[in-house]
Enzyme design. Sequence first.
Site, PDB file in Angstrom:
ATOM      1  N   ARG A   1       0.850  -1.186   0.000  1.00  0.00           N
ATOM      2  CA  ARG A   1       0.000   0.000   0.000  1.00  0.00           C
ATOM      3  C   ARG A   1       0.885   1.234   0.000  1.00  0.00           C
ATOM      4  O   ARG A   1       1.907   1.275   0.700  1.00  0.00           O
ATOM      5  CB  ARG A   1      -0.894   0.045   1.261  1.00  0.00           C
TER       6      ARG A   1
ATOM      7  N   GLU B   1      -3.963   7.025  -4.766  1.00  0.00           N
ATOM      8  CA  GLU B   1      -4.352   6.433  -6.059  1.00  0.00           C
ATOM      9  C   GLU B   1      -5.719   6.948  -6.497  1.00  0.00           C
ATOM     10  O   GLU B   1      -6.586   7.160  -5.646  1.00  0.00           O
ATOM     11  CB  GLU B   1      -4.400   4.905  -5.908  1.00  0.00           C
TER      12      GLU B   1
ATOM     13  N   HIS C   1      -1.225  -0.226  -9.885  1.00  0.00           N
ATOM     14  CA  HIS C   1      -1.839  -1.150  -8.907  1.00  0.00           C
ATOM     15  C   HIS C   1      -2.409  -2.383  -9.620  1.00  0.00           C
ATOM     16  O   HIS C   1      -3.621  -2.621  -9.616  1.00  0.00           O
ATOM     17  CB  HIS C   1      -2.921  -0.441  -8.080  1.00  0.00           C
TER      18      HIS C   1
HETATM   19  C1  8YV Z   1      -6.555  -5.605  -5.683  1.00  0.00           C
HETATM   20  C2  8YV Z   1      -5.101  -5.529  -3.586  1.00  0.00           C
HETATM   21  O1  8YV Z   1      -6.115  -4.797  -6.699  1.00  0.00           O
HETATM   22  O2  8YV Z   1      -5.763  -7.573  -2.674  1.00  0.00           O
HETATM   23  C3  8YV Z   1      -5.377  -6.451  -2.459  1.00  0.00           C
HETATM   24  O3  8YV Z   1      -5.211  -6.022  -1.311  1.00  0.00           O
HETATM   25  O4  8YV Z   1      -4.655  -4.449  -3.428  1.00  0.00           O
HETATM   26  C4  8YV Z   1      -5.312  -5.987  -4.974  1.00  0.00           C
HETATM   27  O5  8YV Z   1      -5.186  -7.350  -5.086  1.00  0.00           O
HETATM   28  C5  8YV Z   1      -7.662  -4.931  -5.024  1.00  0.00           C
HETATM   29  O6  8YV Z   1      -7.927  -5.424  -3.779  1.00  0.00           O
HETATM   30  C6  8YV Z   1      -8.903  -4.957  -5.882  1.00  0.00           C
HETATM   31  O7  8YV Z   1      -9.985  -4.417  -5.198  1.00  0.00           O
END
Ligand code: 8YV
Length: 335
Positions: A237, A266, A284
């Site tokens: 993150r 983002e 991302h």
């Molecule tokens: C996805 C992510 O892009 O799983 C996570 O925590 O950041 C990514 O795999 C995201 O969650 C999609 O909503």
Amino acid sequence: MISVLMPAPLPPLIQDALDARFQVHRLYAAPDRDAMLRHIGADVRAVATGVPILTQDVSAPLTGALMSALPALEIVANLGVGYDNIDAAWAGANGVIVTNTPDVLTEETADTAFGLLLNAVRQFARAERWLRKGQWLEGQFEPTASLRERTMGILGLGRIGKAIARRAEAFGVKVLYHNRKPDPSVGYHYCSSLLEMARLCDILMIAAPGGPQTHNIVNREVIDALGSDGILVNIARGSLVDESALIDALREKRILTAALDVYAHEPRVPLELIAMDHVVLLPHVGSASHHARDAMSQLVIDNLFAWADGNDVLTPVAETPWRRSPPRNVSSRGL
Ligand code: 8YV
């Protein structure tokens, strides 16, 4: 019919499955969101959500205040292993189950982490841009740094961190890690402080959860400790890294380069980073293959359907460990 709130758009697989079984209220599509919440809030028993990157809407996080406006809420199903977009502590204290999508994206995300790293070290993306501009006709692309004789410090040796560590071992890269506690199941050297680890490694691989506890823990001091040959890779993150400290360190060449999949705000990426040709920037996409995203979507559906059938949910998060209904000692709001 059970009312489900969808604050941000989710993949079609989820939309279709939920539409076939529930009454889905799409908050993001409502002209007046407050009016929609006032109108349907009391009926909502489930929320299906994901990190706001799937939309331009950065206001999608599921705060305690938003959940308080849903007095019948029982479950929040999140698309993503990270759930810093949800106030899970509030959910845990208020008898709301939160589920996430672990495991099914582990290998994909670890692949992305390694792709970022290889690109950063060997400057493949920059070399390709150079070729496409026709510059090969004028000379050779200059040699780059190497992965040889490097040490990777993994911040957050969870499921994804371990999958990255396995890849690092296969590439002959030494692995250290920093977690809150040592993990007795692994043989890698444990560093009790992040700063100590940063001093001992020249690749900082960030794979720890976001949220208030890790906010900006990769600060100027940690970045500087990597040294002038240092590479920072962030697959977790953006909130873990002090983005302006990183930009300063890159600009002043206090570290070699960075490879980022995630950012503080983002989908806005600082123009200073975009202007640096040697920095690798992805939008991302850590888990963004059809294979992983379909499995993640199916897990969101399976969790919600299991709950609606009165069965155990599959993947509750640590703050809400119960699989069916909250234990009696959790202060519930009339559940
Ligand atoms: C996805 C992510 O892009 O799983 C996570 O925590 O950041 C990514 O795999 C995201 O969650 C999609 O909503």
